[in-house]
Design a protein around this motif. Structure first.
Motif, mmCIF file in Angstrom:
data_model
loop_
_atom_site.group_PDB
_atom_site.id
_atom_site.type_symbol
_atom_site.label_atom_id
_atom_site.label_comp_id
_atom_site.label_asym_id
_atom_site.label_seq_id
_atom_site.Cartn_x
_atom_site.Cartn_y
_atom_site.Cartn_z
ATOM 1 N N PRO A 4 0.401 -1.278 -0.037
ATOM 2 C CA PRO A 4 -0.119 -0.156 -0.169
ATOM 3 C C PRO A 4 0.528 1.252 0.139
ATOM 4 C CG PRO A 4 0.092 -1.191 1.913
ATOM 5 C CD PRO A 4 0.443 -1.840 1.540
ATOM 6 N N ASN A 5 2.190 0.846 0.481
ATOM 7 C CA ASN A 5 3.337 2.024 0.382
ATOM 8 C C ASN A 5 3.476 3.019 -0.696
ATOM 9 O OD1 ASN A 5 2.164 3.483 3.296
ATOM 10 N ND2 ASN A 5 4.009 0.850 3.510
ATOM 11 N N TYR A 6 3.622 1.568 -2.222
ATOM 12 C CA TYR A 6 4.188 1.888 -3.189
ATOM 13 C C TYR A 6 4.238 3.368 -3.649
ATOM 14 C CZ TYR A 6 5.910 -2.951 -4.324
ATOM 15 O OH TYR A 6 6.044 -4.119 -4.499
ATOM 16 N N THR A 7 4.406 3.763 -4.943
ATOM 17 C CA THR A 7 4.660 5.014 -5.081
ATOM 18 C C THR A 7 3.239 4.584 -6.520
ATOM 19 O OG1 THR A 7 6.374 5.002 -5.983
ATOM 20 C CG2 THR A 7 5.944 6.669 -4.468
ATOM 21 N N THR A 8 3.014 5.780 -7.586
ATOM 22 C CA THR A 8 2.797 4.759 -9.429
ATOM 23 C C THR A 8 3.548 4.623 -9.438
ATOM 24 O OG1 THR A 8 0.977 6.224 -8.481
ATOM 25 C CG2 THR A 8 1.499 5.988 -10.785
ATOM 26 N N GLY A 9 4.888 5.142 -9.451
ATOM 27 C CA GLY A 9 6.225 4.237 -10.614
ATOM 28 C C GLY A 9 6.547 2.806 -10.106
ATOM 29 N N SER A 10 6.043 2.191 -8.820
ATOM 30 C CA SER A 10 6.451 1.154 -8.579
ATOM 31 C C SER A 10 5.397 0.522 -8.658
ATOM 32 C CB SER A 10 6.739 1.114 -6.852
ATOM 33 O OG SER A 10 8.220 1.648 -6.644
ATOM 34 N N LEU A 11 4.464 1.179 -8.385
ATOM 35 C CA LEU A 11 2.984 0.067 -8.263
ATOM 36 C C LEU A 11 3.156 -0.442 -10.132
ATOM 37 C CD1 LEU A 11 0.657 -1.515 -7.082
ATOM 38 C CD2 LEU A 11 -1.284 1.446 -7.978
ATOM 39 N N VAL A 12 3.131 0.685 -10.661
ATOM 40 C CA VAL A 12 3.180 0.585 -12.103
ATOM 41 C C VAL A 12 4.435 -0.999 -12.696
ATOM 42 C CG1 VAL A 12 3.891 1.092 -14.839
ATOM 43 C CG2 VAL A 12 2.145 2.132 -13.240
ATOM 44 N N CYS A 13 5.480 -0.977 -12.156
ATOM 45 C CA CYS A 13 6.564 -1.637 -12.539
ATOM 46 C C CYS A 13 6.207 -2.847 -11.856
ATOM 47 C CB CYS A 13 7.748 -1.250 -11.676
ATOM 48 S SG CYS A 13 8.599 0.365 -12.574
ATOM 49 N N ASP A 14 5.558 -3.328 -10.377
ATOM 50 C CA ASP A 14 5.215 -4.398 -9.759
ATOM 51 C C ASP A 14 4.240 -4.975 -11.022
ATOM 52 O OD1 ASP A 14 4.991 -5.831 -6.693
ATOM 53 O OD2 ASP A 14 2.884 -5.180 -8.127
ATOM 54 N N ARG A 15 3.426 -4.251 -11.891
ATOM 55 C CA ARG A 15 2.527 -5.172 -12.222
ATOM 56 C C ARG A 15 2.607 -5.438 -13.094
ATOM 57 N NH1 ARG A 15 -1.134 -7.462 -9.079
ATOM 58 N NH2 ARG A 15 0.255 -7.334 -7.736
#
Length: 218
Positions: free
Chosen positions: A106-117
């Motif tokens: 839940p603490n991901y930035t938008t960029g990290s969330l995109v990379c994660d997915r």
């Protein structure tokens, strides 16, 4: 072999997505972003080392390498077969584990969330569907099964050996400090069985799909 234009395009897209996700994630880390809430207190060099220590990163890298070899029509060697099978097993494990045990932080930035997915969902889906639909076929043999498992076994051994010295493990299900050695070894055994099962399944599926394609072409 993969001869269709659609297949080549699919593998090219998979290559591009994997490379973009890997490069973008590394760029975010170098700019000060964190991964799984575990790198914020570490120095930049340690953050970079941890980036390359993730099974997800390594499996995506192997997918990129195997896709590049396919696009370049360099599929006639055992090295390709081993890399291709290792990448298929690794990226499938990545997708399964991410779906079952590693939800996005839940603490991901938008960029990290995109990379994660991209790294945990999109690339695994592209690689798996691409292998089933477009091959190349006749590229999984019994002689390649054990060599393809050398990388994940070495990764697991190196991770567990290094963990006590650096005080960090990339995933909670192999974190000896948190869950204990016994639970960790049980989890490792489950992962090993999953590796073997996926390798055997890939061997069976490749032969089955090869026969079906031959029948359709007859």
């Amino acid at each position: 072999m993969t001869t269709s234009r659609i297949g080549r395009t699919w593998h090219t897209v998979t290559l591009v997505v994997a490379v973009v996700a890997l490069v973008l994630q590394l760029a975010l880390i170098l700019s000060g972003d964190n991964i799984l809430d575990s790198t914020a207190a570490a120095g930049r060099l340690e953050q970079t080392r941890r980036y390359f220590s993730y099974f997800t990163i390594q499996s995506n890298f192997l997918v990129a390498v195997s896709m590049w070899l396919i696009v370049r029509d360099r599929t006639g060697t055992q090295l390709f077969r081993v890399v291709r099978l290792a990448s298929l097993i690794g990226i499938t494990v990545t997708g399964i584990v991410a779906a079952v045990a590693l939800p996005p932080s839940p603490n991901y930035t938008t960029g990290s969330l995109v990379c994660d997915r991209l790294l945990h969902v999109v690339v695994p889906a592209l690689a798996f569907v691409g292998w089933v639909a477009f091959g190349p076929r006749h590229r999984v043999t019994r002689q390649d099964l054990l060599p393809s498992l050398i990388w994940p076994v070495l990764w697991l051994a190196a991770t567990l050996a290094l963990g006590p010295f650096v005080g960090w493990y990339p995933y909670p299900f192999i974190n000896v400090d948190q869950i204990g050695l016994g639970r960790t070894l049980v989890n490792c055994a489950v992962i090993a069985v999953l590796f073997l099962a996926l390798g055997a399944l890939a061997l069976w599926a490749d032969r089955r799909l090869s026969r079906e394609r031959a029948t359709m072409s007859a």
